[in-house]
Design a protein around this motif. Sequence first.
Motif, PDB file in Angstrom:
ATOM      1  N   TYR A 143       0.711  -0.948  -0.130  1.00 50.76           N
ATOM      2  CA  TYR A 143       0.464  -0.203   0.158  1.00 50.76           C
ATOM      3  C   TYR A 143       1.489   1.232   0.181  1.00 50.76           C
ATOM      4  N   ILE A 144       2.142   1.431   1.184  1.00 49.72           N
ATOM      5  CA  ILE A 144       2.938   2.306   0.969  1.00 49.72           C
ATOM      6  C   ILE A 144       3.395   2.273  -0.785  1.00 49.72           C
ATOM      7  N   ASN A 145       4.314   1.864  -1.340  1.00 48.11           N
ATOM      8  CA  ASN A 145       4.521   1.447  -1.947  1.00 48.11           C
ATOM      9  C   ASN A 145       3.870   1.949  -3.483  1.00 48.11           C
ATOM     10  N   LYS A 146       2.773   1.915  -3.569  1.00 49.57           N
ATOM     11  CA  LYS A 146       1.519   2.134  -4.166  1.00 49.57           C
ATOM     12  C   LYS A 146       1.171   1.200  -5.506  1.00 49.57           C
ATOM     13  N   GLU A 147       1.809  -0.672  -4.765  1.00 53.54           N
ATOM     14  CA  GLU A 147       1.545  -1.422  -5.493  1.00 53.54           C
ATOM     15  C   GLU A 147       0.481  -2.205  -5.865  1.00 53.54           C
ATOM     16  N   TYR A 148      -0.836  -1.535  -6.447  1.00 54.99           N
ATOM     17  CA  TYR A 148      -2.005  -1.889  -6.543  1.00 54.99           C
ATOM     18  C   TYR A 148      -2.807  -0.172  -7.714  1.00 54.99           C
ATOM     19  N   MET A 149      -3.707  -1.786  -7.734  1.00 58.64           N
ATOM     20  CA  MET A 149      -5.095  -1.086  -8.785  1.00 58.64           C
ATOM     21  C   MET A 149      -6.179  -0.130  -7.847  1.00 58.64           C
ATOM     22  N   VAL A 150      -7.143   0.414  -8.679  1.00 54.66           N
ATOM     23  CA  VAL A 150      -8.014   0.841  -7.924  1.00 54.66           C
ATOM     24  C   VAL A 150      -9.282   0.347  -9.222  1.00 54.66           C
ATOM     25  N   GLU A 151     -10.251  -0.878  -8.014  1.00 50.10           N
ATOM     26  CA  GLU A 151     -10.891  -1.317  -9.174  1.00 50.10           C
ATOM     27  C   GLU A 151     -12.711  -0.631  -9.075  1.00 50.10           C
ATOM     28  N   GLU A 152     -13.033  -0.633  -9.450  1.00 52.28           N
ATOM     29  CA  GLU A 152     -14.643  -0.179 -10.008  1.00 52.28           C
ATOM     30  C   GLU A 152     -15.377  -1.171  -9.543  1.00 52.28           C
ATOM     31  N   ILE A 153     -16.063  -0.910  -8.538  1.00 55.38           N
ATOM     32  CA  ILE A 153     -17.817  -2.464  -8.879  1.00 55.38           C
ATOM     33  C   ILE A 153     -18.490  -1.502  -9.103  1.00 55.38           C
ATOM     34  N   LEU A 154     -19.255  -2.246  -9.885  1.00 52.91           N
ATOM     35  CA  LEU A 154     -20.122  -1.612 -10.576  1.00 52.91           C
ATOM     36  C   LEU A 154     -21.189  -1.783  -9.585  1.00 52.91           C
ATOM     37  N   LEU A 155     -22.068  -0.993  -9.124  1.00 52.38           N
ATOM     38  CA  LEU A 155     -23.403  -1.019  -8.547  1.00 52.38           C
ATOM     39  C   LEU A 155     -25.220  -1.251  -9.121  1.00 52.38           C
ATOM     40  N   LYS A 187     -20.365   4.184  -7.902  1.00 52.71           N
ATOM     41  CA  LYS A 187     -19.824   3.049  -8.054  1.00 52.71           C
ATOM     42  C   LYS A 187     -19.047   3.509  -6.544  1.00 52.71           C
ATOM     43  N   ILE A 188     -18.497   2.118  -6.700  1.00 53.38           N
ATOM     44  CA  ILE A 188     -17.223   2.010  -5.041  1.00 53.38           C
ATOM     45  C   ILE A 188     -16.631   1.754  -5.586  1.00 53.38           C
ATOM     46  N   TYR A 189     -14.949   1.485  -5.150  1.00 53.91           N
ATOM     47  CA  TYR A 189     -13.417   0.978  -5.711  1.00 53.91           C
ATOM     48  C   TYR A 189     -13.250   0.131  -4.785  1.00 53.91           C
ATOM     49  N   LYS A 190     -12.761  -0.574  -4.763  1.00 51.73           N
ATOM     50  CA  LYS A 190     -11.716  -1.285  -4.242  1.00 51.73           C
ATOM     51  C   LYS A 190      -9.897  -1.211  -4.490  1.00 51.73           C
ATOM     52  N   LEU A 191      -9.340  -1.951  -4.053  1.00 50.91           N
ATOM     53  CA  LEU A 191      -7.793  -1.996  -4.316  1.00 50.91           C
ATOM     54  C   LEU A 191      -7.716  -3.157  -4.699  1.00 50.91           C
ATOM     55  N   ASN A 192      -6.762  -3.722  -5.625  1.00 51.27           N
ATOM     56  CA  ASN A 192      -6.348  -5.135  -6.355  1.00 51.27           C
ATOM     57  C   ASN A 192      -4.825  -5.022  -6.206  1.00 51.27           C
ATOM     58  N   PHE A 193      -4.375  -5.586  -5.659  1.00 49.27           N
ATOM     59  CA  PHE A 193      -2.724  -5.824  -5.602  1.00 49.27           C
ATOM     60  C   PHE A 193      -2.384  -6.853  -6.075  1.00 49.27           C
ATOM     61  N   ASN A 194      -3.228  -7.411  -7.303  1.00 47.27           N
ATOM     62  CA  ASN A 194      -2.799  -8.567  -8.353  1.00 47.27           C
ATOM     63  C   ASN A 194      -3.922  -8.551  -9.089  1.00 47.27           C
ATOM     64  N   LYS A 195      -3.062  -8.131 -10.650  1.00 47.07           N
ATOM     65  CA  LYS A 195      -3.986  -9.084 -11.875  1.00 47.07           C
ATOM     66  C   LYS A 195      -4.978  -9.968 -11.946  1.00 47.07           C
ATOM     67  N   ASP A 196      -3.721 -10.858 -11.530  1.00 49.20           N
ATOM     68  CA  ASP A 196      -4.583 -12.340 -11.339  1.00 49.20           C
ATOM     69  C   ASP A 196      -5.187 -12.728 -10.104  1.00 49.20           C
ATOM     70  N   MET A 197      -5.014 -11.868  -9.743  1.00 52.05           N
ATOM     71  CA  MET A 197      -6.125 -11.859  -7.491  1.00 52.05           C
ATOM     72  C   MET A 197      -7.699 -12.902  -8.269  1.00 52.05           C
ATOM     73  N   TYR A 198      -7.923 -12.142  -8.830  1.00 49.65           N
ATOM     74  CA  TYR A 198      -9.851 -12.328  -9.318  1.00 49.65           C
ATOM     75  C   TYR A 198      -9.936 -13.680  -9.152  1.00 49.65           C
ATOM     76  N   TRP A 199      -8.686 -14.466 -10.503  1.00 48.89           N
ATOM     77  CA  TRP A 199      -8.895 -15.598 -10.703  1.00 48.89           C
ATOM     78  C   TRP A 199      -8.765 -16.940  -9.906  1.00 48.89           C
ATOM     79  N   SER A 200      -7.242 -15.817  -8.894  1.00 44.79           N
ATOM     80  CA  SER A 200      -6.817 -17.172  -7.529  1.00 44.79           C
ATOM     81  C   SER A 200      -7.952 -17.610  -6.251  1.00 44.79           C
ATOM     82  N   ASN A 201      -8.583 -15.941  -6.112  1.00 45.40           N
ATOM     83  CA  ASN A 201     -10.079 -16.139  -5.682  1.00 45.40           C
ATOM     84  C   ASN A 201     -10.838 -17.050  -5.737  1.00 45.40           C
TER      85      ASN A 201
END
Length: 268
Positions: free
Chosen positions: A95-107, A248-262
């Motif tokens: 988080y401190i190193n800004k190693e994340y993307m901000v993902e949009e969540i549709l409502l 919209k709401i927003y969520k941090l995503n730390f890894n582009k493959d996170m959805y699939w591994s999750n």
Amino acid sequence: MSKPRIINIISNRNFESKKTSLELNEKLTDRGFIVKDKYDYNAELNICVGGDGSFLRAVHKNRFPKIPFVGINTGHLGFFQEILPENIDDFINKYINKEYMVEEILLVDAEVCAKEKCYYLSGVNEIVVKGSRSKVIHLDVSIDGNHLENFCGDGMIISTPSGSTAYNFSVGGSIIYPSMNTLQVTPLAPISSKAYRSLLNSVVVPGDSIIKLKLENRYTNSTLIVNDGVEFKYDNIDHINFKISDKKIYKLNFNKDMYWSNLRSKFL
Ligand code: NAP
Ligand code: MN
């Protein structure tokens, strides 16, 4: 002097969540953040500690804030809650190193129109229309003014992409990748017989569609609207319109493959 960096911690009351929140609070304070357990609208991040239910409640309670969320899972499934309590240090560093993307969540938005006035709801996972009396309900379903079917069954789920792995998935709906701009209309126990003919599968509609469910007269007072698991009852409902929300709401995503591994680790 630089601007104070405020972080909200929103936790449920479980022992494990309280313990994790305390640990987070200490570690973030050590790194110079100001941690709030009473929601601060000037914060840069919301950390939600608990399961998916806690995340959903945090979003509703704070009225769909623009401040991004990140979830630490101390719940059962925690599909939205991708960080494990044992990985807090790694999370703080990234988080401190800004190693994340901000993902949009549709409502999803619902406009529930009764005889006298309309009521407005927004949901993260889904909004469900179902009978309140364990009877079959009959709904006239149209998409953008085009009549689709006369549905008979337990009810209908209007699911967002992020909600597609929740209730929608349990009743046979498809998993939709969260960045897709669509809603899914999924039947609950549809009847298909000589008497009634309802679509047995879900329909995925484009992002600018308006889905209209019109209630038959005799069901106007026996219909429940369930928004992310919370029941709402209105008198004299005539019809309900659904669309993708402008919010919209927003969520941090730390890894582009996170959805699939999750998905793999939580469903298989
Ligand atoms: P709950 O009864 O604890 O939720 C049911 C389960 O759904 C929990 O394991 C929850 O995870 C999980 N879940 C929630 N959102 C999810 C998502 N987007 N993807 C995958 N799984 C998800 O009640 P709750 O925690 O307040 O959650 C409310 C949600 O429950 C509703 O929005 C609805 O989708 C779902 N629900 C499902 C069914 C069903 O599958 N038959 C029936 C009613 C409601 P946690 O364990 O981390 O909380
Ligand atoms: Mn739950």
